[in-house]
Every structure is written in structure tokens, then in C-alpha cells.
Design a protein around this motif. Sequence first.
Motif, short mmCIF file in Angstrom:
data_model
loop_
_atom_site.label_atom_id
_atom_site.label_comp_id
_atom_site.label_asym_id
_atom_site.label_seq_id
_atom_site.Cartn_x
_atom_site.Cartn_y
_atom_site.Cartn_z
N ALA A 3 41.01 31.33 48.41
CA ALA A 3 41.89 30.25 48.83
C ALA A 3 43.31 30.50 48.33
O ALA A 3 43.52 31.09 47.26
CB ALA A 3 41.37 28.92 48.31
N GLU A 4 44.27 30.04 49.10
CA GLU A 4 45.68 30.21 48.73
C GLU A 4 46.00 29.42 47.47
O GLU A 4 45.59 28.27 47.32
CB GLU A 4 46.57 29.73 49.88
CG GLU A 4 48.03 30.05 49.69
CD GLU A 4 48.33 31.52 49.82
OE1 GLU A 4 49.38 31.94 49.28
OE2 GLU A 4 47.54 32.25 50.44
N GLU A 29 46.01 41.20 45.97
CA GLU A 29 44.81 41.76 46.58
C GLU A 29 43.81 40.65 46.86
O GLU A 29 43.25 40.06 45.94
CB GLU A 29 44.17 42.80 45.66
CG GLU A 29 45.03 44.02 45.38
CD GLU A 29 44.35 45.00 44.45
OE1 GLU A 29 43.12 44.89 44.27
OE2 GLU A 29 45.04 45.88 43.91
N GLY A 30 43.62 40.31 48.13
CA GLY A 30 42.62 39.32 48.51
C GLY A 30 42.79 37.98 47.84
O GLY A 30 41.80 37.32 47.49
N GLY A 31 44.02 37.57 47.62
CA GLY A 31 44.27 36.29 46.97
C GLY A 31 44.49 36.38 45.48
O GLY A 31 45.01 35.44 44.86
N VAL A 44 45.35 43.86 35.25
CA VAL A 44 44.64 42.58 35.26
C VAL A 44 44.86 41.89 36.60
O VAL A 44 45.94 41.95 37.19
CB VAL A 44 45.09 41.68 34.09
CG1 VAL A 44 46.57 41.33 34.18
CG2 VAL A 44 44.25 40.41 34.01
N TRP A 45 43.80 41.23 37.09
CA TRP A 45 43.85 40.43 38.31
C TRP A 45 43.62 38.96 37.92
O TRP A 45 42.69 38.65 37.15
CB TRP A 45 42.73 40.83 39.26
CG TRP A 45 42.88 42.18 39.90
CD1 TRP A 45 43.27 42.46 41.17
CD2 TRP A 45 42.58 43.46 39.32
NE1 TRP A 45 43.25 43.80 41.42
CE2 TRP A 45 42.83 44.45 40.30
CE3 TRP A 45 42.13 43.86 38.05
CZ2 TRP A 45 42.64 45.80 40.06
CZ3 TRP A 45 41.95 45.21 37.81
CH2 TRP A 45 42.21 46.17 38.80
N PRO A 79 37.75 41.78 42.15
CA PRO A 79 38.58 42.64 43.00
C PRO A 79 38.18 44.11 42.91
O PRO A 79 37.64 44.57 41.89
CB PRO A 79 39.99 42.43 42.45
CG PRO A 79 39.93 41.19 41.65
CD PRO A 79 38.55 41.09 41.13
N LYS A 80 38.45 44.84 43.97
CA LYS A 80 38.24 46.27 43.96
C LYS A 80 39.16 46.89 42.91
O LYS A 80 40.34 46.59 42.83
CB LYS A 80 38.57 46.84 45.34
CG LYS A 80 38.34 48.35 45.46
CD LYS A 80 38.69 48.84 46.85
CE LYS A 80 38.47 50.35 46.95
NZ LYS A 80 38.81 50.86 48.30
N GLY A 81 38.60 47.73 42.08
CA GLY A 81 39.38 48.34 41.00
C GLY A 81 39.11 47.70 39.66
O GLY A 81 39.31 48.32 38.62
#
Length: 263
Positions: A3-4, A29-31, A44-45, A79-81
Motif C-alpha cells: 500500500a502507498e 522497491e515494491g512500496g 535497509v528496506w 524485498p528482493k535482496g
Amino acid sequence: MKAELSPIIVSRLEKAASDNGFDQEIEREGGWLVFASTQSPLRVWLWAFGDAAFFAAFSQHNVARVLGEYGAPIVGPIPKGAVAGRTVPDVPALHRLLRRALQLSKALPNELLHRFEKQVAMPPTTTEAERLVVQRVGQNLFRDGLLDLWEGRCAVTGLAVPALLRASHIKPWADCETDAERLDVYNGILLAPHLDAAFDRGFITVADDGTIVVGDALDPDARRTLGLDRPLHVRGLADGHRAYLPWHRDRVFQAGSKVGDVA
């Protein structure tokens, strides 16, 4: 796709990242908001579910494994990574999580070795003076790593005066077979000066459960003077430390009887 995030939440996440050393924002990445650091290779994501939960995923296995006490594991895709992540309930907890993650990323095994190899290049033959310079570089990095690992506090007393603290090798520098051993933060304990001296000379050692064991060489008066007449414990002991502690107990510790491993 997540979600945004609202502008307010984005601002909070960006501030948490920048305040704790993640000073480079990368494309989302993907939000997830993505951040890197000029101080460390850790990435970090970040994401949030309103004000109810904040999520952080990390790129390094060794960091993610040590962050258990700073939040619950993320349930669901990351997330990827990223290799693992943590969720915390509020912004202050997110700040603590990110600050600790960056500290660990600069200290855990291999990171100090990589930094050491970048700073020194040993030629095939060196003088004794050159070897001493290289050793000093390594010992300074080792001390910085222990300060990060124990957050600037003595692992036993909690003394938080970095200028007074000593980076005590469990297996001494001269006895290590490789630079990887010498610069492994798990081959050390951050100690107040009197504990460092006692540990270095073998008057005390550490059992596998973190208990400080005092040798027979110290009489009751000396124990009282040094504050060793009461139970003491090393906080934050990890399996990495337990790989080195038997060496200290067998080769350095002065005891009337063998300490042995304590589960």
C-alpha cells in the motif's frame, strides 16, 4: 505491491534512516523505501502499516541474526535482496533497531577484516617498525568493533566511558594464526580497565554461560578490592565468543582446578 505510504509516514521513515547512518536513499522497491550507508555495506528496506507497525529488512545475514531482541521477525514476503527483517511497534523502536543494525554491520566478523585489508597492504618483506604499524591499525579497528558491538559499555559492569574501556582479546593477537582471528570481534570482550588486566593475566576467565570465574591466585582481600567478591556476568555473550573461550580457560586462566565448559 505494498500500500502507498502517506507523506507523513514517508517523512518519519526517511528521518529514522538518516538519523541512524543510512544517509543514501535509493529508488523504491515494491512500496518499500530503500536506504544505503556511506559507513557500511548494509542496505535497509523500510515500510510501515500506519502508526501500528514499522518494518525493516536487511541485506546482511550476520546482522539480521543478532537483532532478535530489537523486534519480532517479519511475517510475510520481504524485498528482493533482503535476507531477513524485523517489525517494531513505534518510531522510537525503529530508531533503536536501525542504530543497532548499523553498529553491528561495522563490527561483525569479516567486516573488520575487510576494512583492515583496505587500510594496509603488507609487502612480501617488512621491517619490524612496519609490522608494528600494521598491528596498531588492526588493534584500533578491533577496539572500534568492540565499542560498536557492546554499544560503548563494559560487557560486565556497564561502565559507559569509552576512553576508559579496553578491547580484551580472548585469544591474544600474537597467538592468533590469521588476521581473521585477530579481527574477529567474537575473539574479544569490552572491559573496564581492572577487569581487562585481570582477564589478560589470567586471574579471571569467562564460562560459557557468561559467568566470571575467579582463580585461586586472588585472595579474598584482592577480590573485594577489585569487586570480584560478588557474582559477575558478561552480557551479550554469543556462540562466536564460546568458540574462543576454551582457549583462554586452558592457556591463560590461573586456577587450582580446571574450569571446563558451562552450558
